[in-house]
Design a protein around this motif. Structure first.
Motif, short mmCIF file in Angstrom:
data_model
loop_
_atom_site.label_atom_id
_atom_site.label_comp_id
_atom_site.label_asym_id
_atom_site.label_seq_id
_atom_site.Cartn_x
_atom_site.Cartn_y
_atom_site.Cartn_z
N PRO A 1 -20.58 5.02 -31.67
CA PRO A 1 -22.25 4.63 -31.48
C PRO A 1 -22.35 3.35 -30.74
O PRO A 1 -23.43 3.03 -30.61
CB PRO A 1 -22.54 4.28 -33.13
CG PRO A 1 -20.93 3.88 -33.69
CD PRO A 1 -20.13 4.70 -33.12
N CYS A 2 -21.24 2.93 -30.44
CA CYS A 2 -21.41 1.83 -29.63
C CYS A 2 -21.48 1.74 -28.19
O CYS A 2 -21.20 0.96 -27.34
CB CYS A 2 -20.08 0.67 -29.85
SG CYS A 2 -20.07 0.22 -31.87
N ARG A 3 -21.17 3.19 -27.74
CA ARG A 3 -21.16 3.43 -26.18
C ARG A 3 -21.79 4.67 -25.92
O ARG A 3 -22.04 5.48 -27.03
CB ARG A 3 -19.85 3.17 -25.56
CG ARG A 3 -18.68 4.33 -26.19
CD ARG A 3 -17.32 4.06 -25.82
NE ARG A 3 -16.94 2.82 -26.58
CZ ARG A 3 -16.74 1.73 -26.27
NH1 ARG A 3 -17.31 1.51 -24.96
NH2 ARG A 3 -16.34 0.44 -26.85
N ILE B 1 -9.32 6.04 -26.59
CA ILE B 1 -9.66 5.91 -25.32
C ILE B 1 -10.83 6.69 -25.02
O ILE B 1 -11.35 7.28 -25.75
CB ILE B 1 -8.50 6.38 -24.52
CG1 ILE B 1 -8.37 8.13 -24.81
CG2 ILE B 1 -7.10 5.81 -24.60
CD1 ILE B 1 -7.52 8.86 -24.03
N ILE B 2 -11.29 6.35 -23.87
CA ILE B 2 -12.58 7.08 -23.25
C ILE B 2 -12.21 8.54 -22.95
O ILE B 2 -11.26 8.85 -22.24
CB ILE B 2 -13.12 6.40 -21.97
CG1 ILE B 2 -13.45 4.93 -22.38
CG2 ILE B 2 -14.39 7.24 -21.72
CD1 ILE B 2 -14.65 4.84 -23.44
N CYS C 1 -14.71 -0.29 -14.42
CA CYS C 1 -15.68 0.60 -13.83
C CYS C 1 -15.79 1.91 -14.15
O CYS C 1 -14.64 2.51 -14.70
CB CYS C 1 -15.53 0.40 -12.34
SG CYS C 1 -16.01 -1.24 -11.71
N ILE C 2 -16.86 2.74 -14.01
CA ILE C 2 -16.98 4.12 -14.36
C ILE C 2 -16.54 4.46 -15.61
O ILE C 2 -15.70 5.22 -15.96
CB ILE C 2 -16.34 4.75 -13.08
CG1 ILE C 2 -16.29 4.21 -11.80
CG2 ILE C 2 -16.84 6.33 -13.12
CD1 ILE C 2 -15.65 5.03 -10.75
N ARG C 3 -17.48 3.88 -16.51
CA ARG C 3 -17.05 4.29 -18.20
C ARG C 3 -18.30 4.74 -18.89
O ARG C 3 -18.14 5.14 -19.98
CB ARG C 3 -16.64 3.06 -18.94
CG ARG C 3 -15.41 2.15 -18.06
CD ARG C 3 -14.99 0.91 -19.12
NE ARG C 3 -16.00 0.29 -19.53
CZ ARG C 3 -15.77 -0.96 -20.22
NH1 ARG C 3 -14.49 -1.35 -20.17
NH2 ARG C 3 -16.64 -1.78 -20.62
N ALA C 4 -19.47 4.88 -18.22
CA ALA C 4 -20.55 5.49 -18.87
C ALA C 4 -20.48 6.91 -19.01
O ALA C 4 -19.57 7.58 -18.12
CB ALA C 4 -21.78 5.07 -18.20
N ASN D 1 -19.57 13.58 -22.47
CA ASN D 1 -21.21 13.57 -22.84
C ASN D 1 -21.91 13.59 -21.56
O ASN D 1 -22.72 12.57 -21.23
CB ASN D 1 -21.16 12.40 -23.82
CG ASN D 1 -22.66 12.39 -24.27
OD1 ASN D 1 -23.51 13.36 -24.26
ND2 ASN D 1 -23.17 11.29 -24.96
N ILE D 2 -21.89 14.57 -20.58
CA ILE D 2 -22.53 14.63 -19.44
C ILE D 2 -24.12 14.85 -19.61
O ILE D 2 -24.70 14.65 -18.57
CB ILE D 2 -22.17 15.86 -18.57
CG1 ILE D 2 -21.92 17.29 -19.15
CG2 ILE D 2 -20.73 15.37 -18.25
CD1 ILE D 2 -21.66 18.25 -18.40
#
Length: 327
Positions: free
Chosen positions: A155-157, A173-174, A228-231, A271-272
């Motif tokens: 829920p935080c990202r 991890i992501i 960077c590049i984490r969304a 989650n594209i």
């Protein structure tokens, strides 16, 4: 302070003058009304002076004031300690969810610093380890593998997160686009002469990856962790490698130059379809903790029109030494 000392001295003189009257136990009915009022005032003044003398006599010598100055020994400020996890996060890593307190966009003073924040569903924070190259004690400079145990919503990202385990530890991890439960991911900090054929989810230095690789979770400096590049659904492209540095194109089409020892994960972030979600109603934004804007009409400025701007120049995060040419 001088006025306070003079007032205290006056109260003491009144108390000394009223002492004989206070010792006489006379029934208040036999006194006149004015005498009763005067005696009541004298008693209150005498009790107040006694309290002041008691406080001054018990004053600590470390306070920096002398007892003869008759200063008011009261504390006018209190330092309040907070146990808010937002201000004092735990230093020890844990995979357990941590409770969060809502700030409503306000700082520690209570003033609104960020508008549009408030309410929403309860959330629990999960500590993400953005340092993929975190060796275990006694196994430095050795590549290690980890197994994916769980892939879940955070829920935080915007991106999904994955729980991986390897050796004697577990960490969040992501997650990448096609990461599934049971996958084995590899992490290595070695840069060889030949580029590696890494698969999605593996983490390597930029100098070890072939040109044209899609990457995410990029480090700006070696050992600083992914910044960077984490969304959700984003990825960068490794364009070229020049003299120990690597040039990466970010999702915003901007190019950055970093050292080739910076770590990056292969593939796109999970989650594209995040940008395709339909809110549907105003109440769902309130579930996410997003408050509506003010209803005041505001004129649109120059930001509203279409603008065609050139791409910004390449930003370098490499501190190259200055070359001094001698004649």
């Amino acid at each position: 302070m001088m006025a306070l000392a003079a007032l205290t001295q006056a109260f003491r003189s009144l108390a000394l003058a009223s002492t004989p009257l206070l010792t006489q136990h006379v029934h208040p009915v036999s006194l006149l009304s004015s005498q009763v009022v005067k005696q009541t005032l004298w008693r209150s003044q005498f009790s107040m002076v006694s309290c002041c003398q008691l406080l001054v006599s018990h004053q600590s010598p470390l306070s920096g004031t002398c007892a003869s100055q008759k200063c008011r020994p009261f504390q006018t400020c209190v330092i309040s300690c907070t146990n808010n996890p937002l201000w004092k996060p735990p230093t020890k890593y844990t995979i357990r969810p941590i409770g969060m307190k809502k700030t409503g966009g306000r700082d520690h003073t209570g003033k609104i610093r960020v508008h549009g924040i408030g309410g929403g569903h309860k959330r629990r924070y999960r500590m993400i380890d953005f340092h993929r190259l975190r060796y275990e004690p006694g196994k430095e400079t050795q590549a290690f593998e980890e197994k994916v145990i769980e892939v879940r919503y955070d829920p935080c990202r915007s991106a999904d997160i994955a729980l991986v385990a390897g050796g004697n530890r577990k960490r969040w991890i992501i997650a990448t686009e096609n990461m599934q439960i049971g996958d084995i991911i590899k992490t290595s900090g070695h840069i060889g002469r030949m580029a590696v054929s890494a698969k999605e989810g593996d983490s390597y230095p930029l100098g070890a990856l072939p040109v044209g690789t899609l990457i995410n979770s990029l480090e700006i400096g070696p050992g600083k962790g992914a910044q960077c590049i984490r969304a959700a659904g984003t990825c960068g492209v490794l364009l070229r490698k020049v003299n120990g540095t690597a040039i990466v194109q970010l999702p915003s089409k901007r190019q950055v130059q970093v050292l080739e020892t910076c770590m990056a994960t292969v593939g796109r972030v999970s989650n594209i379809d995040h940008n395709k979600r339909i809110i549907g109603k105003a109440g769902r934004n309130r579930w996410f903790g997003i408050r509506p804007r003010s209803g005041l009409w505001q004129r649109k400025g120059g930001w509203a029109g279409r603008k065609i701007k050139p791409l910004p120049p390449m930003k370098s995060y490499v501190n190259l030494p200055n070359v001094i040419t001698s004649n």
